[in-house]
Design an enzyme around this catalytic site. Structure first.
Site, PDB file in Angstrom:
ATOM      1  N   PHE A  20       0.857  -1.190   0.000  1.00  0.00           N
ATOM      2  CA  PHE A  20       0.000   0.000   0.000  1.00  0.00           C
ATOM      3  C   PHE A  20       0.897   1.246   0.000  1.00  0.00           C
ATOM      4  O   PHE A  20       1.871   1.305   0.757  1.00  0.00           O
ATOM      5  CB  PHE A  20      -0.914  -0.011   1.225  1.00  0.00           C
ATOM      6  CG  PHE A  20      -1.958   1.069   1.194  1.00  0.00           C
ATOM      7  CD1 PHE A  20      -3.046   0.962   0.353  1.00  0.00           C
ATOM      8  CD2 PHE A  20      -1.823   2.189   1.990  1.00  0.00           C
ATOM      9  CE1 PHE A  20      -4.009   1.968   0.312  1.00  0.00           C
ATOM     10  CE2 PHE A  20      -2.781   3.198   1.962  1.00  0.00           C
ATOM     11  CZ  PHE A  20      -3.869   3.081   1.111  1.00  0.00           C
ATOM     12  N   ASP A  65       0.729  -4.479   8.906  1.00  0.00           N
ATOM     13  CA  ASP A  65      -0.355  -3.534   8.646  1.00  0.00           C
ATOM     14  C   ASP A  65      -1.626  -4.365   8.479  1.00  0.00           C
ATOM     15  O   ASP A  65      -1.750  -5.156   7.542  1.00  0.00           O
ATOM     16  CB  ASP A  65      -0.056  -2.710   7.381  1.00  0.00           C
ATOM     17  CG  ASP A  65      -1.096  -1.609   7.151  1.00  0.00           C
ATOM     18  OD1 ASP A  65      -2.248  -1.763   7.609  1.00  0.00           O
ATOM     19  OD2 ASP A  65      -0.749  -0.607   6.494  1.00  0.00           O
ATOM     20  N   TYR A  83     -11.679   2.677   9.854  1.00  0.00           N
ATOM     21  CA  TYR A  83     -12.832   3.050   9.009  1.00  0.00           C
ATOM     22  C   TYR A  83     -13.182   2.027   7.947  1.00  0.00           C
ATOM     23  O   TYR A  83     -14.068   2.267   7.147  1.00  0.00           O
ATOM     24  CB  TYR A  83     -12.618   4.430   8.371  1.00  0.00           C
ATOM     25  CG  TYR A  83     -11.310   4.619   7.623  1.00  0.00           C
ATOM     26  CD1 TYR A  83     -11.135   4.092   6.358  1.00  0.00           C
ATOM     27  CD2 TYR A  83     -10.261   5.334   8.186  1.00  0.00           C
ATOM     28  CE1 TYR A  83      -9.944   4.268   5.677  1.00  0.00           C
ATOM     29  CE2 TYR A  83      -9.062   5.507   7.522  1.00  0.00           C
ATOM     30  CZ  TYR A  83      -8.917   4.978   6.260  1.00  0.00           C
ATOM     31  OH  TYR A  83      -7.731   5.139   5.598  1.00  0.00           O
ATOM     32  N   LYS A  84     -12.491   0.881   7.929  1.00  0.00           N
ATOM     33  CA  LYS A  84     -12.805  -0.149   6.933  1.00  0.00           C
ATOM     34  C   LYS A  84     -13.791  -1.140   7.568  1.00  0.00           C
ATOM     35  O   LYS A  84     -14.948  -0.804   7.781  1.00  0.00           O
ATOM     36  CB  LYS A  84     -11.519  -0.763   6.418  1.00  0.00           C
ATOM     37  CG  LYS A  84     -10.739   0.258   5.565  1.00  0.00           C
ATOM     38  CD  LYS A  84      -9.343  -0.147   5.204  1.00  0.00           C
ATOM     39  CE  LYS A  84      -8.695   0.940   4.341  1.00  0.00           C
ATOM     40  NZ  LYS A  84      -7.255   0.824   4.250  1.00  0.00           N
ATOM     41  N   ARG A  87     -12.372  -3.907  -7.700  1.00  0.00           N
ATOM     42  CA  ARG A  87     -12.268  -4.494  -6.357  1.00  0.00           C
ATOM     43  C   ARG A  87     -13.645  -4.519  -5.701  1.00  0.00           C
ATOM     44  O   ARG A  87     -14.374  -3.527  -5.732  1.00  0.00           O
ATOM     45  CB  ARG A  87     -11.286  -3.641  -5.556  1.00  0.00           C
ATOM     46  CG  ARG A  87     -10.792  -4.272  -4.286  1.00  0.00           C
ATOM     47  CD  ARG A  87      -9.689  -3.435  -3.686  1.00  0.00           C
ATOM     48  NE  ARG A  87     -10.173  -2.143  -3.216  1.00  0.00           N
ATOM     49  CZ  ARG A  87      -9.597  -1.425  -2.245  1.00  0.00           C
ATOM     50  NH1 ARG A  87      -8.507  -1.887  -1.654  1.00  0.00           N
ATOM     51  NH2 ARG A  87     -10.088  -0.272  -1.868  1.00  0.00           N
TER      52      ARG A  87
HETATM   53  C1  LIG Z   1      -6.443   1.948   4.164  1.00  0.00           C
HETATM   54  C2  LIG Z   1      -5.022   1.652   4.449  1.00  0.00           C
HETATM   55  C3  LIG Z   1      -4.228   2.548   5.151  1.00  0.00           C
HETATM   56  C4  LIG Z   1      -4.807   3.859   5.568  1.00  0.00           C
HETATM   57  O1  LIG Z   1      -3.915   4.771   6.050  1.00  0.00           O
HETATM   58  P1  LIG Z   1      -4.443   6.203   6.510  1.00  0.00           P
HETATM   59  O2  LIG Z   1      -3.344   6.760   7.281  1.00  0.00           O
HETATM   60  O3  LIG Z   1      -5.712   5.992   7.270  1.00  0.00           O
HETATM   61  O4  LIG Z   1      -4.773   6.983   5.279  1.00  0.00           O
HETATM   62  C5  LIG Z   1      -2.926   2.195   5.446  1.00  0.00           C
HETATM   63  N1  LIG Z   1      -2.429   1.004   5.043  1.00  0.00           N
HETATM   64  C6  LIG Z   1      -3.166   0.125   4.331  1.00  0.00           C
HETATM   65  C7  LIG Z   1      -2.585  -1.175   3.919  1.00  0.00           C
HETATM   66  C8  LIG Z   1      -4.478   0.432   4.017  1.00  0.00           C
HETATM   67  O5  LIG Z   1      -5.211  -0.420   3.309  1.00  0.00           O
END
Ligand SMILES: *Cc1c(COP(=O)(O)O)cnc(C)c1O
Length: 417
Positions: A132, A202, A227-228, A376
C-alpha cells in the site's frame, strides 16, 4: 458451499441462504440506501444506525452540557485505551497491548522509527514492491530521517529469504489491498524473528475481515485502520499494537504530552509513559473515537467464527458466479482462489476497469477501482448477503455483455477512485 452447487446458484437459492444466515439481523443495524449494493466496506465501512445518536450525545450531552468535565466524567481521556482494549479482542491481543490514536500512516511512522532505533546496527526496512503506498512512502520518509537507514523491497515470495542480519524491521500488509492475498502471519513473523528483525504488520485490510491471533503468531508490532471493516467512519482514528515484551524498550519519536508518564504534572522534560501510553501523542479526537467505538461495539456482538465463515462463503460465491456468468468479457481473477490465502475482498483485472466500475456504480453496485486495472469488491459479512452477491454479478454480467460501460461519462476520472 461446494463449487458445483454455487456455479448453478439461482436468485431463489441465494435468498434461501440469507434466510438461514445466523448473522442476517445485523444488516438492519446499518444505514444502507435502497437500490444500492455496497461492496466497498473494505474501503469505507457502512454507517451503523447507532452512530448518529452516539455522536449526538457526545456533542450535545458530553461536550455541550458536560463541557471540559467530560474528560473525566465521560472518560474521554480513557478512550484510547478503552477502545484499544476492544480492538485487542478482535486481533488476538491483550487489552493493554493496543491503543487507538492518530492515523494508520502516523502509527506506522511511530513504530517504524521505534523499531529501527531498537535494532541499532541494522539499517534496512524490508517490504514488498506494490505494498500500500502509504506504507512505502512512510518507510521512505523514515529512511530519509534516520542516518544510514534504507528501504529495500523484494517480491513477496522472496521476502522470507531476504531477511538478513542488516534488516531491522519487516513491514508488510497482511491482506494485500489490491490482490487480497494474505500472508501466513505466523510463518513470516517467525522468519523475521529468526533473523533478529522485528515484524510489523499492517492490518488495515485484515481487522474485522479475517481471524487474527497476533499473540498466537508471536507478533511484535501491528497497526490498522478504523474506518474499513470496523465501520468507524471516514477518517476514524487508527490503532497500534506492541507486544507486551517490547513495550518497555520501544520509544515513539512523536513525544507529545499524551504519551508522557504524567501529562498533568506539566513538567518541562519528557518521560515516556507506561506501556502503550507512550505511543499516544496529542489529544484524542473524541467525536471520531465515539463513532469508532460504536462500530466496534456492534462488531463485537457478532459471532466471529460465523462472521468469517460467511466472508469466505460470500467471496467464493462471487468468484464462482463471475467466472460462470461473465466468461469471455476480459476479466481475470487477481485474488487467490483458496479462501485461507485471501482476505474478504475479491479483485478482477479488466483492461477498462475504470469505466466498467463507473458503470457499475451508476447502476447502484458500489465497488472500487485501483489503478491500473483492478476492479475491487469487498464482502463485509455483517451487512452484505448472498442475494447482494447474486444481484451484483447480475449487474456486472449485464454491464459487460451490453457494453454499457463504454461511454464517455464513465471515463471521466474523479479525484478519489
Ligand atoms: C487503508 C489503508 C491505510 C490507511 O492509512 P491512513 O493513514 O488511514 O490513510 C494504510 N495502510 C493500508 C494497507 C491500508 O489499506
Amino acid at each position: 458451499m461446494p463449487h458445483s452447487q454455487s456455479q448453478a446458484l439461482t436468485l431463489a437459492e441465494a435468498q434461501r441462504l440469507d434466510a438461514a444466515d445466523p448473522l442476517r439481523d445485523f444488516r438492519d443495524r446499518f444505514v444502507l440506501p435502497d437500490g444500492t449494493i455496497y461492496l466497498d466496506g473494505n474501503s469505507l465501512g457502512a454507517l451503523p444506525k447507532a452512530t448518529a445518536a452516539r455522536i449526538a450525545e457526545t456533542i450535545t450531552g458530553e461536550w455541550g452540557r458536560g463541557l471540559i468535565r467530560s474528560w473525566n466524567d465521560a472518560d474521554w481521556i480513557g478512550a484510547p485505551q478503552r477502545v484499544g482494549g476492544k480492538i485487542a479482542q478482535i486481533v488476538g491481543a491483550a487489552p493493554h497491548e493496543v491503543v487507538v490514536a492518530d492515523s494508520t500512516s502516523v502509527n506506522l511512522f511511530k513504530l517504524l522509527v521505534a523499531a529501527c532505533q531498537a535494532r541499532p546496527g541494522r539499517r534496512v526496512i524490508l517490504s514488498e514492491p506494490g505494498n500500500f503506498p502509504t506504507d512505502l512512502y512512510v518507510a521512505q520518509g523514515v529512511a530519509a530521517l534516520l542516518p544510514d537507514v534504507e528501504l529495500r523491497t523484494v517480491p513477496r515470495d522472496d521476502i522470507a529469504a531476504a531477511i538478513d542480519a542488516d534488516v531491522a524491521v519487516v513491514v508488510l500488509t497482511h491482506v494485500h489491498y489490491k490482490s487480497g492475498a494474505r500472508f501466513d502471519m505466523a510463518a513470516m513473523t517467525a522468519a523475521a524473528q529468526a533473523a533478529g528483525a522485528l515484524m510489523l504488520w499492517d492490518l488495515s485490510h485484515s481487522v474485522g475481515a479475517v481471524e487474527l491471533d497476533l499473540n498466537g503468531c508471536g507478533a511484535d508490532l501491528a497497526i490498522g485502520c478504523g474506518y474499513k471493516y470496523l465501520n468507524g467512519g471516514p477518517g476514524a482514528p487508527a490503532f497500534l499494537f506492541v507486544a507486551d515484551r517490547h513495550q518497555a524498550a520501544l520509544h515513539s519519536p512523536l513525544t507529545g504530552w499524551m504519551g508522557h508518564a504524567a501529562p498533568f504534572d506539566f513538567g518541562d522534560d519528557y518521560a515516556a509513559g507506561q506501556g502503550m501510553n507512550r505511543f499516544l501523542c496529542g489529544t484524542p479526537p473524541v467525536i471520531g473515537m465515539a463513532a469508532l467505538e460504536t462500530g466496534i461495539d456492534l462488531f463485537l456482538e457478532a459471532d466471529r467464527p460465523a462472521l468469517f465463515a460467511k466472508s469466505r462463503a460470500l467471496a467464493t460465491l462471487f468468484i464462482d458466479l463471475v467466472e460462470t456468468r461473465c466468461a469471455g468479457h476480459g476479466l481475470t481473477l487477481a485474488t487467490p482462489r483458496d479462501a485461507e490465502a485471501r482476505g474478504s475482498h475479491v479483485s478482477f483485472e479488466h483492461a477498462d476497469g475504470y469505466p466498467v466500475m463507473q458503470a457499475l456504480i451508476a447502476r447502484g453496485l458500489i465497488g472500487d477501482f485501483r489503478a491500473p486495472d483492478i476492479l475491487r469488491f469487498g464482502f463485509t459479512p455483517l451487512y452484505v448477503g448472498y442475494e447482494d452477491v447474486w444481484r451484483a454479478v447480475d449487474i456486472l454480467a449485464d454491464v459487460l455483455a451490453s457494453g454499457a460501460w463504454d461511454a464517455p461519462e464513465f471515463r471521466k476520472r474523479a479525484a478519489v477512485t
